[in-house]
Scaffold this motif. Structure first.
Motif, mmCIF file in Angstrom:
data_model
loop_
_atom_site.group_PDB
_atom_site.id
_atom_site.type_symbol
_atom_site.label_atom_id
_atom_site.label_comp_id
_atom_site.label_asym_id
_atom_site.label_seq_id
_atom_site.Cartn_x
_atom_site.Cartn_y
_atom_site.Cartn_z
ATOM 1 N N THR A 42 83.826 18.415 44.770
ATOM 2 C CA THR A 42 84.446 18.270 43.457
ATOM 3 C C THR A 42 83.997 16.951 42.855
ATOM 4 O O THR A 42 83.460 16.086 43.543
ATOM 5 N N LYS A 43 84.247 16.798 41.583
ATOM 6 C CA LYS A 43 83.876 15.557 40.916
ATOM 7 C C LYS A 43 84.716 14.421 41.478
ATOM 8 O O LYS A 43 85.872 14.600 41.842
ATOM 9 N N GLY A 44 84.130 13.255 41.511
ATOM 10 C CA GLY A 44 84.791 12.096 42.116
ATOM 11 C C GLY A 44 86.120 11.753 41.488
ATOM 12 O O GLY A 44 87.086 11.422 42.171
ATOM 13 N N TRP A 45 86.210 11.821 40.159
ATOM 14 C CA TRP A 45 87.457 11.445 39.507
ATOM 15 C C TRP A 45 88.563 12.459 39.764
ATOM 16 O O TRP A 45 89.741 12.126 39.684
ATOM 17 N N ILE A 46 88.191 13.700 40.083
ATOM 18 C CA ILE A 46 89.199 14.699 40.426
ATOM 19 C C ILE A 46 89.655 14.488 41.868
ATOM 20 O O ILE A 46 90.845 14.548 42.176
ATOM 21 N N ALA A 47 88.690 14.226 42.748
ATOM 22 C CA ALA A 47 89.010 14.069 44.169
ATOM 23 C C ALA A 47 89.690 12.745 44.473
ATOM 24 O O ALA A 47 90.261 12.575 45.544
ATOM 25 N N LEU A 124 92.908 21.073 30.662
ATOM 26 C CA LEU A 124 93.850 21.166 31.781
ATOM 27 C C LEU A 124 93.269 20.491 33.020
ATOM 28 O O LEU A 124 94.004 19.860 33.789
ATOM 29 N N GLU A 125 91.963 20.609 33.214
ATOM 30 C CA GLU A 125 91.300 19.942 34.338
ATOM 31 C C GLU A 125 91.490 18.432 34.242
ATOM 32 O O GLU A 125 91.841 17.776 35.224
ATOM 33 N N ILE A 126 91.294 17.890 33.049
ATOM 34 C CA ILE A 126 91.439 16.447 32.860
ATOM 35 C C ILE A 126 92.898 16.034 33.001
ATOM 36 O O ILE A 126 93.215 15.028 33.634
ATOM 37 N N MET A 127 93.807 16.818 32.448
ATOM 38 C CA MET A 127 95.219 16.463 32.469
ATOM 39 C C MET A 127 95.821 16.520 33.871
ATOM 40 O O MET A 127 96.544 15.616 34.280
ATOM 41 N N PHE A 128 95.521 17.579 34.620
ATOM 42 C CA PHE A 128 96.161 17.779 35.915
ATOM 43 C C PHE A 128 95.266 17.426 37.103
ATOM 44 O O PHE A 128 95.703 17.517 38.247
ATOM 45 N N ARG A 129 93.994 17.082 36.835
ATOM 46 C CA ARG A 129 93.032 16.752 37.889
ATOM 47 C C ARG A 129 92.845 17.896 38.880
ATOM 48 O O ARG A 129 92.837 17.707 40.095
ATOM 49 N N PRO A 131 90.119 21.157 39.279
ATOM 50 C CA PRO A 131 88.876 21.682 38.696
ATOM 51 C C PRO A 131 89.114 22.960 37.904
ATOM 52 O O PRO A 131 89.942 23.792 38.266
ATOM 53 N N LYS A 132 88.384 23.091 36.794
ATOM 54 C CA LYS A 132 88.588 24.250 35.916
ATOM 55 C C LYS A 132 88.240 25.556 36.619
ATOM 56 O O LYS A 132 88.838 26.591 36.332
ATOM 57 N N SER A 133 87.309 25.527 37.563
ATOM 58 C CA SER A 133 86.991 26.750 38.313
ATOM 59 C C SER A 133 88.178 27.167 39.173
ATOM 60 O O SER A 133 88.463 28.355 39.327
ATOM 61 N N THR A 134 88.894 26.193 39.712
ATOM 62 C CA THR A 134 90.093 26.491 40.503
ATOM 63 C C THR A 134 91.191 27.034 39.600
ATOM 64 O O THR A 134 91.881 27.995 39.957
ATOM 65 N N LEU A 139 95.112 31.008 37.884
ATOM 66 C CA LEU A 139 95.922 31.259 36.693
ATOM 67 C C LEU A 139 96.295 32.724 36.501
ATOM 68 O O LEU A 139 97.471 33.018 36.251
ATOM 69 N N PRO A 140 95.382 33.689 36.621
ATOM 70 C CA PRO A 140 95.792 35.091 36.447
ATOM 71 C C PRO A 140 96.837 35.541 37.471
ATOM 72 O O PRO A 140 97.793 36.240 37.123
ATOM 73 N N GLY A 141 96.686 35.124 38.714
ATOM 74 C CA GLY A 141 97.663 35.489 39.743
ATOM 75 C C GLY A 141 99.022 34.870 39.497
ATOM 76 O O GLY A 141 100.063 35.499 39.729
ATOM 77 N N THR A 142 99.026 33.638 39.001
ATOM 78 C CA THR A 142 100.295 32.978 38.695
ATOM 79 C C THR A 142 100.976 33.635 37.503
ATOM 80 O O THR A 142 102.196 33.821 37.503
ATOM 81 N N CYS A 143 100.201 34.023 36.500
ATOM 82 C CA CYS A 143 100.777 34.743 35.349
ATOM 83 C C CYS A 143 101.387 36.067 35.797
ATOM 84 O O CYS A 143 102.486 36.431 35.361
ATOM 85 N N THR A 144 100.699 36.776 36.667
ATOM 86 C CA THR A 144 101.219 38.042 37.184
ATOM 87 C C THR A 144 102.505 37.818 37.967
ATOM 88 O O THR A 144 103.466 38.572 37.822
ATOM 89 N N ALA A 145 102.536 36.770 38.782
ATOM 90 C CA ALA A 145 103.739 36.469 39.564
ATOM 91 C C ALA A 145 104.905 36.111 38.654
ATOM 92 O O ALA A 145 106.043 36.531 38.900
ATOM 93 N N ILE A 146 104.639 35.366 37.580
ATOM 94 C CA ILE A 146 105.703 35.019 36.630
ATOM 95 C C ILE A 146 106.219 36.279 35.946
ATOM 96 O O ILE A 146 107.426 36.476 35.806
ATOM 97 N N TYR A 147 105.317 37.143 35.549
ATOM 98 C CA TYR A 147 105.731 38.392 34.897
ATOM 99 C C TYR A 147 106.593 39.239 35.831
ATOM 100 O O TYR A 147 107.646 39.734 35.433
#
Length: 166
Positions: A42-47, A124-129, A131-134, A139-147
């Motif tokens: 991952t990028k250094g600033w994220i890790a 969101l990647e910058i805000m929460f640190r 990675p956008k690929s993660t 995100l789709p699985g979490t949306c399904t779980a919330i629904y």
């Protein structure tokens, strides 16, 4: 030599040359397609650590400014933790020896922020640190779980009423 034998030898030679060229072409393509070895996962600033919005949301907003907590995530702290407890069993993953899994709480925070604002995965990647690929993976699985967790609370008009209105 007869003409037929000569044509047969030429045809066999052509077939052999085509096979050799095909094999060489495959070797060249496999060499070209070998992936470059990654220098980092991952990028250094994220890790570097979880010093993103997730660490700010927890202690700062909960204790001092509950109104801003509601602005960051589209619900009160009580509703957030109630929702988190409903979806936690469905979105929790175990980590590996290589890296830790994203926590259910962080997945819920990122997902709710995305649903509330429509922010891009990059912001969101910058805000929460994370990675956008993660983010795009969980995100789709979490949306399904919330629904599914809130399905009994969601009321949808019947189709017959909708067709009468339109």
């Amino acid at each position: 030599m007869s003409v037929v034998k000569m044509e047969q030898l030429v045809a066999e030679g052509c077939i052999a040359m085509c096979e050799i060229l095909a094999i060489e072409s495959m070797n060249v393509h496999t060499l070209e397609r070998k992936r470059r070895r990654r220098k980092w996962w991952t990028k250094g600033w994220i890790a570097a650590g979880r010093a993103g919005a997730a660490t700010f949301i927890d202690p700062e907003l909960r204790s001092k400014w509950p109104g801003d907590f509601r602005n960051m995530l589209p619900m009160s702290e009580m509703h957030f933790y109630n929702l988190l407890e409903r979806v936690r069993p469905h979105i929790t993953e175990t980590g590996t020896n290589i890296r830790q899994a994203v926590t259910a709480k962080l997945k819920a925070e990122v997902t709710l922020r995305y649903l509330a604002t429509g922010d891009s995965f990059k912001s969101l990647e910058i805000m929460f640190r994370v990675p956008k690929s993660t983010i795009s993976q969980f995100l789709p699985g979490t949306c399904t779980a919330i629904y599914k967790a809130l399905e009994e609370l969601i009321k949808v008009r019947s189709r017959a009423i909708f067709t009468l209105i339109c």
